[in-house]
Design an enzyme around this catalytic site. Structure first.
Site, PDB file in Angstrom:
ATOM      1  N   PHE A 159       1.023   9.367   9.922  1.00  0.00           N
ATOM      2  CA  PHE A 159       1.567   8.866   8.652  1.00  0.00           C
ATOM      3  C   PHE A 159       0.452   8.472   7.676  1.00  0.00           C
ATOM      4  CE2 PHE A 159       5.015   7.031  11.628  1.00  0.00           C
ATOM      5  CZ  PHE A 159       5.646   8.266  11.721  1.00  0.00           C
ATOM      6  N   GLU A 245      -2.391  -5.237  -1.717  1.00  0.00           N
ATOM      7  CA  GLU A 245      -1.647  -4.030  -1.349  1.00  0.00           C
ATOM      8  C   GLU A 245      -0.151  -4.240  -1.528  1.00  0.00           C
ATOM      9  OE1 GLU A 245      -0.692  -1.322   2.646  1.00  0.00           O
ATOM     10  OE2 GLU A 245      -2.418  -2.667   2.621  1.00  0.00           O
TER      11      GLU A 245
END
Length: 382
Positions: A159, A245
């Site tokens: 991923f 983030e």
């Protein structure tokens, strides 16, 4: 519809115009093709570098913008979200990976990597997730064995956004086996290193233009000069950058929710049913009213978080709140807007269908909603 925003100044407005011009010229005309191929053109990264959209937080001496004002990043994220441009992962490059290179890199590393980072010649990725370890850092099995002047890296990741294009990958690896989460280090693997292989470009349900790959490391010799930050310090380094983030994800989620609501508001005004526009139905008006209110409330909180981050006061708890709430709102609004489109909402050529699919991962990556709630709950009940 929301109150006027006082978060941004004239320089941010000028930067927003630059981003919109870039999107209109370099992204929107090509995005459908990128979705078919599963990867963006390398030239788009170089074009972003020429427009000053990469490395805004990097010092000018390395080719960056020399600003620590996160509001420029927020503008970039908002405009990409509103354009539905999920392929070109500039925020991942700038806001998630950038701080590792600017804050942890040695002077030699900065001079080696940052100019290309800012020009678009170097595309970056961070490889943390493994087939058997997602949010649980203690479950990481990728290992790096000390061989004197180099590390020998073995393991696999999955991923990984930008995994196909990446020239520079920050890999989280176990350097002290008995250390658990505190025995992990960050090693920088570069394109062309022997034993570094990319697997398939993963077939996702959304964000088709964004390359997401499996990465494999078999006896990769990583020079000691490519250790990023402190030995066995990865856990602390990763935790330090998580607030920004998660804020970046929240900013995009809030803007995406507002955009799909705007698209749907226009649609129900034009689409007729039972001899009158859908907007004439009370149920539709109530749906729009609820979503507009939720978006306005979310916008106020996310903007506050952006301002607090600029003052150095955004903590992990409030970043988690923003990430959880905004991404769940994005998912909920996209679903309700698709319903209001009826059968047309299920057609991939309609913006609402793409918004529904592209936004679904937002509640998963960067820390799933359940992890966000755990962080918040622990802070309140400790």
């Amino acid at each position: 519809m929301t109150f006027g925003r006082d978060l941004y100044g004239p320089d941010h407005d000028a930067f927003r115009a630059t981003v919109r011009t870039f999107l209109a010229k370099e992204v929107t005309p090509h995005h459908a093709r990128w979705e078919e191929t599963g990867v963006v053109d390398r030239e788009a990264w170089r074009a972003a570098g020429r427009r000053g959209l990469l490395g805004m937080g990097v010092a000018e001496e390395y080719g960056g913008g020399g600003t620590d004002d996160f509001r420029h990043s927020a503008v970039l994220i908002e405009e990409f979200a509103r354009a539905g441009a999920s392929g070109l992962a500039l925020s991942l490059h700038n806001d998630i990976i950038g701080p590792y290179l600017t804050e942890l890199a040695t002077e030699e590393q900065r001079r080696r990597w940052l100019p290309g980072f800012c020009s678009g010649e170097i595309v970056t990725a961070i490889a943390m997730t493994e087939p058997g370890a997602g949010s649980d850092l203690q479950g990481i099995r990728t290992t790096a064995e000390d061989r004197g002047d180099h590390w020998v890296l073995n393991g696999s990741k999955t991923f990984i956004s930008n995994g196909i294009l990446a020239d520079l990958v920050i890999v989280v690896a176990k350097t002290t086996p008995e250390g658990g989460a505190h025995g992990l280090s960050l090693l920088v693997v570069e394109r062309g290193m022997e034993g570094f292989e990319r697997g398939r470009n993963l077939d996702k349900i959304g964000q088709k233009a964004q390359d997401t790959a499996e990465l494999f490391f078999e006896d990769v010799r990583v020079p000691k000069e490519n250790l990023l930050g402190e030995l066995n310090g990865a856990f602390v380094h990763l935790m330090t950058n998580l607030a920004q983030e998660r804020l970046a994800i929240a900013v995009g989620a809030a803007a995406a929710a507002e955009e799909v609501l705007d698209v749907t508001t226009r649609y129900v005004k034009e689409r007729e049913a039972f001899g009158r526009p859908l907007a004439g139905l009370q149920h539709v008006r109530f749906e729009i009213a609820e979503m507009a209110t939720e978006c306005a409330v979310t916008r106020a909180f996310v903007d506050r978080c952006i301002a607090e981050h600029g003052r150095g006061r955004l903590d992990a708890v409030h970043a988690s709140m923003a990430k959880w709430w905004a991404t769940e709102l994005q998912k909920r609004v996209a679903d309700r807007c698709l319903q209001l489109h009826g059968g047309y909402g299920y057609m991939s050529e309609y913006r609402v269908a793409r918004a529904f699919l592209d936004g679904r991962v937002q509640t998963i990556y960067g820390g799933a909603t359940e992890i966000m709630k755990e962080i918040i709950g622990r802070s309140l009940l400790a």
